[in-house]
Write an enzyme that holds these catalytic residues in place. Structure first.
Site, PDB file in Angstrom:
ATOM      1  N   GLY A 110     -28.233  46.930 -45.063  1.00  0.00           N
ATOM      2  CA  GLY A 110     -27.648  46.933 -43.723  1.00  0.00           C
ATOM      3  C   GLY A 110     -26.155  47.162 -43.735  1.00  0.00           C
ATOM      4  O   GLY A 110     -25.412  46.386 -44.304  1.00  0.00           O
ATOM      5  N   THR A 111     -25.723  48.254 -43.113  1.00  0.00           N
ATOM      6  CA  THR A 111     -24.314  48.561 -43.170  1.00  0.00           C
ATOM      7  C   THR A 111     -23.998  49.675 -42.192  1.00  0.00           C
ATOM      8  O   THR A 111     -24.891  50.260 -41.600  1.00  0.00           O
ATOM      9  CB  THR A 111     -23.950  49.016 -44.597  1.00  0.00           C
ATOM     10  OG1 THR A 111     -22.559  49.156 -44.682  1.00  0.00           O
ATOM     11  CG2 THR A 111     -24.576  50.337 -44.901  1.00  0.00           C
ATOM     12  N   THR A 112     -22.712  49.942 -42.000  1.00  0.00           N
ATOM     13  CA  THR A 112     -22.287  51.176 -41.336  1.00  0.00           C
ATOM     14  C   THR A 112     -21.200  51.778 -42.198  1.00  0.00           C
ATOM     15  O   THR A 112     -20.164  51.154 -42.413  1.00  0.00           O
ATOM     16  CB  THR A 112     -21.682  50.867 -39.951  1.00  0.00           C
ATOM     17  OG1 THR A 112     -22.616  50.129 -39.195  1.00  0.00           O
ATOM     18  CG2 THR A 112     -21.317  52.137 -39.246  1.00  0.00           C
TER      19      THR A 112
END
Lengths: 238, 289
Positions: free
Chosen positions: B57-59
């Site tokens: 989970g990341t941007t």
């Protein structure tokens, strides 16, 4: 352990359970033995604390199974998760420490132990050690250091970290009290050893109230340049 | 018995390579099957059988423009529902002109960044010139190939400034893409929306930095698995420069301030306008304070 949403279906209603016939359970190589570990780093000290309860499912295997293991005069590791993997992992680390000592004629530093543990854990990337590790110790300059790991070897240096079954309860409290997060207009004093020890005791007493896998007794290892001192504090036994 | 990883060249990728990992018992029970990485029918360890979830989970995003490349990422490392680390670093410099954005399991990302750094350095020492961005992407893709079956989900975007600004997307399943705007992670749809809207080749550095910041901010606002701070790197022909890490909590409150100020101003204007229209002493004026 986190509260699971397995009992609820996609629409938010509770799932209805029916008898579906005999179910075959595959052998799982993992078990969860509970336990919480915490480490705090100060200016010239480090603390590693763990509870001493060893449980499995609804039973308690032992009330006197601490999860802190002394590695060198300046480093202590706390391992929680699957006890079998904890024991094997600490044996491997101790063997590697001896090998290093014999070939390099000095003890491993905390940072070096952390880097080594990362590669040991990643070596079993596809059949991981089910262990949540936290290393606490003094670095080469005598300052406190805490290294926290995930089960496959990702790690970083922190000021404080909680791991294990009650980690989700302890970490926010530490964020608030040591990291001064979510507090406005407050004087940010550096953490003294006495205050840190008291905080750790309070925090574990709270964890024992709400987490079933945490309790019985608390063992704190206090690492300073004089050496490693241990303190044992009783916790709830229910 | 421990499996030690040893950095090697492509010719060492054979049966006896150091990439020999131990697999759990139920997969070894198949007859006459040695667990090797090149078995294409070898089923990977399904997520259900593992008792814990690894960090995901990341941007992260990157885009090129007339003055180089901007790389930006959030700093949250999450593990199912828990935030393991609110201050992780997801953008790693490989050398002075190459920066890698990572997404996926943190342990995999740490390892592959380390491997890539070492392989690039070895290449530079052996061939007396630096590997280009395309070359680095290809190298990484080749190195990730043995791990295609396994669900390592390691995705990296690479940036360079030597042969002009370049952005590359490399995925563990073998996909390699080059483009102008690339965003990766659970927050990438939101980031793409902002980037597509504001991107122009002729942007100034300040505009580009503001755009990247805005994209990550919006993504962190909507995506639960992204958040905390934003890291920003700007790479030009002179090398990479790192902007100070910024806490997005402050940005959120600043935006609320701006919005409430705008609303107040609009209220005032509307009152003034209607006051002029209705004239003095109109008893049907509906404004109260």
């Amino acid at each position: 352990m986190m509260i699971s949403a397995r009992a609820y279906g996609d629409n938010g209603k509770m799932k209805e359970h029916h008898y579906t016939g005999p179910v075959e359970h595959k052998f799982s190589p993992y078990a969860f033995n509970g336990g919480t570990v915490l480490a705090v780093a100060g200016e010239d000290f480090a603390l590693v604390a763990s509870d001493t309860r060893l449980s499995e499912g609804y039973s308690i295997h032992s009330r006197d199974s601490p999860k802190c293991y002394k590695l060198t005069d300046t480093t202590v590791i706390g391992c929680s998760g699957f006890h079998g993997d904890c024991l094997t992992l600490t044996k491997i680390i101790e063997a590697r420490l001896k090998m290093y000592k014999h070939s390099n004629n000095k003890s491993m530093t905390s940072g070096a132990i952390a880097a080594m543990l990362s590669t040991i854990l990643y070596g079993k990337r596809f059949f991981p050690y089910y262990v949540y590790n936290i290393i606490g110790g003094l670095d080469e300059e005598g300052r406190g250091a805490v290294y926290s790991f995930d089960p496959v070897g990702s790690y970083q240096r922190d000021t404080y970290k909680a791991g294990g079954s009650a980690s989700a309860m302890l970490q926010p409290l530490l964020d608030n009290q040591i990291g001064f997060k979510n507090m406005e207009n407050v004087e940010q004093l550096p953490l003294t050893l006495e205050k840190a020890v008291q905080l750790v005791k309070d925090v574990f007493i709270s964890a024992a109230e709400r987490d079933v896998y945490t309790g019985d007794a608390l063992k704190i290892c206090i690492i300073t340049k004089e050496g490693i001192r241990e303190e044992i504090v009783p916790l709830r036994k229910d | 018995h421990m499996c030690m990883y040893v950095c090697g060249t492509a010719s060492e990728f054979d049966r006896d390579s150091a990439f020999h990992f131990l697999f759990p018992p139920w997969q070894c029970s198949r007859k006459n099957r040695v667990p090797t990485l090149f078995s294409s029918t070898f089923s990977s360890l399904s997520p259900n059988q593992q008792p814990f979830q690894l960090s995901h989970g990341t941007t992260t995003l990157g885009f090129i423009f007339q003055d180089g490349v901007i790389a930006a990422a959030d700093t949250r490392a999450s593990c199912k529902g828990l935030i393991c680390c609110p201050i992780s670093q997801k953008i790693m410099p490989i050398h002075s002109h190459l920066v890698v954005n990572t997404s996926g399991s943190s342990a995999d990302c740490m390892l592959w960044e380390w491997i890539l750094t070492h392989e690039m350095r070895l290449y530079q020492l052996r061939h007396r010139k630096r590997l280009s961005v395309n070359g680095a992407a290809k190298l990484l893709s080749t190195m990730l190939h043995p791990f295609k079956d396994q669900n390592t989900k390691n995705v990296l975007s690479t940036f360079g400034g030597r042969s002009g600004p370049r952005v590359c997307y490399v995925c563990s399943d073998g996909l390699q893409l080059k483009g102008e705007i690339i965003s990766v992670g659970s927050g990438s749809p939101y980031a793409y929306a902002v980037l597509d809207d504001g991107w122009r080749w002729g942007m100034t550095v300040d505009e580009a930095v503001a755009l990247a910041r805005e994209a990550v901010f919006r993504a962190t606002h909507w995506d639960a698995y992204s958040g905390n701070n934003v890291d920003l790197f700007h790479i030009t022909a002179h090398g990479w420069r790192r902007r100070d890490r910024e806490d997005l909590k402050e940005e959120y409150y600043r935006e609320r301030e701006r919005k409430s100020k705008k609303i107040k101003e609009r209220e005032k204007e509307r009152q003034k306008r209607e006051g002029d229209e209705l004239g003095e002493g109109d008893i049907y004026s509906v404004h109260c304070g």
